[in-house]
Design a protein around this motif. Structure first.
Motif, PDB file in Angstrom:
ATOM      1  N   HIS A 200     -15.478 -33.136  19.943  1.00  0.00           N
ATOM      2  CA  HIS A 200     -14.092 -33.267  19.491  1.00  0.00           C
ATOM      3  C   HIS A 200     -13.892 -34.592  18.754  1.00  0.00           C
ATOM      4  N   ASN A 201     -14.753 -35.566  18.996  1.00  0.00           N
ATOM      5  CA  ASN A 201     -14.715 -36.828  18.255  1.00  0.00           C
ATOM      6  C   ASN A 201     -15.442 -36.724  16.917  1.00  0.00           C
ATOM      7  N   THR A 202     -16.567 -36.043  16.890  1.00  0.00           N
ATOM      8  CA  THR A 202     -17.458 -36.136  15.729  1.00  0.00           C
ATOM      9  C   THR A 202     -17.276 -35.032  14.698  1.00  0.00           C
ATOM     10  N   LYS A 203     -16.704 -33.890  15.071  1.00  0.00           N
ATOM     11  CA  LYS A 203     -16.772 -32.722  14.200  1.00  0.00           C
ATOM     12  C   LYS A 203     -15.932 -32.852  12.930  1.00  0.00           C
ATOM     13  N   ASP A 204     -14.881 -33.680  12.953  1.00  0.00           N
ATOM     14  CA  ASP A 204     -14.026 -33.830  11.763  1.00  0.00           C
ATOM     15  C   ASP A 204     -14.287 -35.133  11.017  1.00  0.00           C
ATOM     16  N   ILE A 205     -14.293 -36.256  11.750  1.00  0.00           N
ATOM     17  CA  ILE A 205     -14.348 -37.570  11.108  1.00  0.00           C
ATOM     18  C   ILE A 205     -15.689 -37.819  10.416  1.00  0.00           C
ATOM     19  N   ALA A 248     -19.072 -35.822  28.703  1.00  0.00           N
ATOM     20  CA  ALA A 248     -19.529 -36.058  27.336  1.00  0.00           C
ATOM     21  C   ALA A 248     -20.589 -35.012  27.012  1.00  0.00           C
ATOM     22  N   ASN A 249     -20.320 -34.183  26.012  1.00  0.00           N
ATOM     23  CA  ASN A 249     -21.229 -33.074  25.713  1.00  0.00           C
ATOM     24  C   ASN A 249     -22.124 -33.332  24.505  1.00  0.00           C
ATOM     25  N   GLY A 250     -22.138 -34.579  24.019  1.00  0.00           N
ATOM     26  CA  GLY A 250     -22.954 -34.894  22.848  1.00  0.00           C
ATOM     27  C   GLY A 250     -22.146 -34.765  21.571  1.00  0.00           C
ATOM     28  N   GLY A 251     -22.625 -33.961  20.647  1.00  0.00           N
ATOM     29  CA  GLY A 251     -21.937 -33.816  19.360  1.00  0.00           C
ATOM     30  C   GLY A 251     -22.520 -34.681  18.266  1.00  0.00           C
ATOM     31  N   SER A 252     -23.720 -35.241  18.481  1.00  0.00           N
ATOM     32  CA  SER A 252     -24.363 -36.055  17.448  1.00  0.00           C
ATOM     33  C   SER A 252     -24.654 -35.202  16.218  1.00  0.00           C
ATOM     34  N   CYS A 253     -24.539 -35.829  15.034  1.00  0.00           N
ATOM     35  CA  CYS A 253     -24.623 -35.053  13.799  1.00  0.00           C
ATOM     36  C   CYS A 253     -24.856 -35.972  12.606  1.00  0.00           C
ATOM     37  N   ILE A 254     -25.159 -35.363  11.472  1.00  0.00           N
ATOM     38  CA  ILE A 254     -25.344 -36.104  10.217  1.00  0.00           C
ATOM     39  C   ILE A 254     -24.634 -35.346   9.107  1.00  0.00           C
ATOM     40  N   ALA A 255     -23.859 -36.064   8.303  1.00  0.00           N
ATOM     41  CA  ALA A 255     -23.246 -35.503   7.096  1.00  0.00           C
ATOM     42  C   ALA A 255     -23.818 -36.201   5.868  1.00  0.00           C
ATOM     43  N   GLY A 256     -23.942 -35.455   4.780  1.00  0.00           N
ATOM     44  CA  GLY A 256     -24.449 -36.011   3.533  1.00  0.00           C
ATOM     45  C   GLY A 256     -23.340 -36.586   2.677  1.00  0.00           C
ATOM     46  N   PRO A 257     -23.683 -37.266   1.586  1.00  0.00           N
ATOM     47  CA  PRO A 257     -22.680 -37.905   0.726  1.00  0.00           C
ATOM     48  C   PRO A 257     -21.695 -36.952   0.053  1.00  0.00           C
ATOM     49  N   VAL A 263     -26.990 -32.105   9.588  1.00  0.00           N
ATOM     50  CA  VAL A 263     -27.235 -31.664  10.968  1.00  0.00           C
ATOM     51  C   VAL A 263     -25.867 -31.472  11.614  1.00  0.00           C
ATOM     52  N   GLU A 264     -25.528 -30.253  11.963  1.00  0.00           N
ATOM     53  CA  GLU A 264     -24.257 -29.981  12.623  1.00  0.00           C
ATOM     54  C   GLU A 264     -24.269 -30.553  14.049  1.00  0.00           C
ATOM     55  N   PRO A 265     -23.086 -30.789  14.639  1.00  0.00           N
ATOM     56  CA  PRO A 265     -23.027 -31.372  15.979  1.00  0.00           C
ATOM     57  C   PRO A 265     -23.895 -30.616  16.985  1.00  0.00           C
ATOM     58  N   VAL A 266     -24.733 -31.378  17.673  1.00  0.00           N
ATOM     59  CA  VAL A 266     -25.651 -30.826  18.676  1.00  0.00           C
ATOM     60  C   VAL A 266     -25.030 -31.035  20.053  1.00  0.00           C
ATOM     61  N   LEU A 267     -24.908 -29.958  20.829  1.00  0.00           N
ATOM     62  CA  LEU A 267     -24.205 -30.019  22.110  1.00  0.00           C
ATOM     63  C   LEU A 267     -25.158 -29.795  23.281  1.00  0.00           C
TER      64      LEU A 267
END
Length: 317
Positions: A200-205, A248-257, A263-267
């Motif tokens: 919920h923290n990482t998916k939008d910002i 805390a369920n994770g949600g680590s991810c990578i967005a490109g420029p 890498v979509e959020p990993v849970l």
């Protein structure tokens, strides 16, 4: 590996909660694992060392003069990191040994502020094992203010890593337009956002910052479930009484420029998330938009940044 390519590792792990020695061991093992995979940068979540203050929402953290919260806070303080005392030395040595840069979220017991107050800090260690910046979170969020002190602008710095220029912010600082702009203006093109956990923290910002800055954005979160609370934690029964199964369920991810997922959020998955990013993508996306370059108007709006390290005394010996 070519200078425009950077292999990164997102360390989505849980702490050994409020136990700095055991958490450092876990961090060091992650660094070794990333180095074995030829990663050149590894990132850990916000406050991972020694853990996020989950008890504040579970024990009536805002109740005045409550013994339970005082005792847990004292335990937290004992397990916070005083960088000046060399408590990150083993991590720095591994960075130098394996030629790997590190962003690490930790709780700092800052010596230059008396040694008793706590700061949520993001530390950058370069590939030679040198600590290059310690960014103290500018504004702790909501109940975090009951245990963390507000930081300063000294850590609003960026660092060269191959062709990339990296900078980072803690958690909801990433929603603050002016600190983001400060890093953009310093040339940042790889933004590190660290979080205590949860998509919920990482998916939008994450995608928003990438699209705004036309930079790569790496968001790294920790994990935390009920079983991760050590049984020797002060007042563990009261903490667990109201604790949900997953904090805390994770949600680590990578967005490109371009603002799209690499890498979509990993849970709910502990371990390293690895990917190689290509700096040339930054140049491609800056062609039509650059927030602090050709698409800015410094004659109309300009940002002033105070990077002085704040302290209470100036000694004239």
């Amino acid at each position: 590996m070519s200078s425009n390519l950077l292999k990164v590792a997102l360390a989505q792990i849980s702490p050994v909660w409020l136990d700095k020695e055991k958490t450092i061991e876990k961090i060091n093992n992650s660094i070794r694992d990333a180095a074995q995979e030829q990663c050149e940068l590894i990132v850990f979540g916000e406050a991972l060392l020694p853990g996020y203050p989950f008890w504040l929402a579970l024990t009536g953290g805002a109740e005045w003069d409550k013994k339970v919260n005082k005792e847990i806070h004292a335990h937290y303080t004992r397990n916070a990191i005083q960088i000046e005392a060399g408590e990150l030395d083993s991590i720095c040595e591994l960075a130098a040994e394996h030629n790997i840069a590190i962003y690490l979220g930790l709780i700092e017991r800052a010596k230059n502020r008396g040694g008793h107050s706590l700061y949520c800090s993001l530390v950058y260690i370069d590939q030679k094992g040198k600590i290059q910046s310690v960014h103290r979170k500018l504004q702790p969020t909501y109940d975090e203010r009951l245990t963390w002190a507000p930081g300063d602008g000294n850590g609003l710095q960026v660092h060269s890593l191959k062709e990339f220029t990296v900078g980072g912010l803690n958690c909801w600082e990433n929603w603050m337009p002016l600190p983001r702009t400060a890093l953009y203006g310093l040339g940042e093109n790889l933004h590190i956002a660290v979080w205590p956990g949860s998509d919920h923290n990482t998916k939008d910002i994450t995608r928003f910052i990438a699209r705004e800055s036309r930079s790569f954005v790496i968001s790294v979160s920790s994990l935390m479930v009920r079983e991760d609370f050590p049984k020797n934690t002060p007042h563990i029964e009261q903490i667990l009484e109201k604790a949900p199964e997953v904090m805390a369920n994770g949600g680590s991810c990578i967005a490109g420029p371009d603002g799209e997922w690499i890498v979509e959020p990993v849970l709910h998955k502990e371990g390293l998330i690895m990917h190689t990013i290509d700096f040339n993508r930054v140049y491609e996306e800056r062609q039509n938009f650059d927030a602090v370059g050709h698409y800015s108007r410094p004659d109309v709006t300009k940002l002033k940044v105070n990077r002085e390290r704040q302290q209470i005394i100036e000694l004239n010996d």
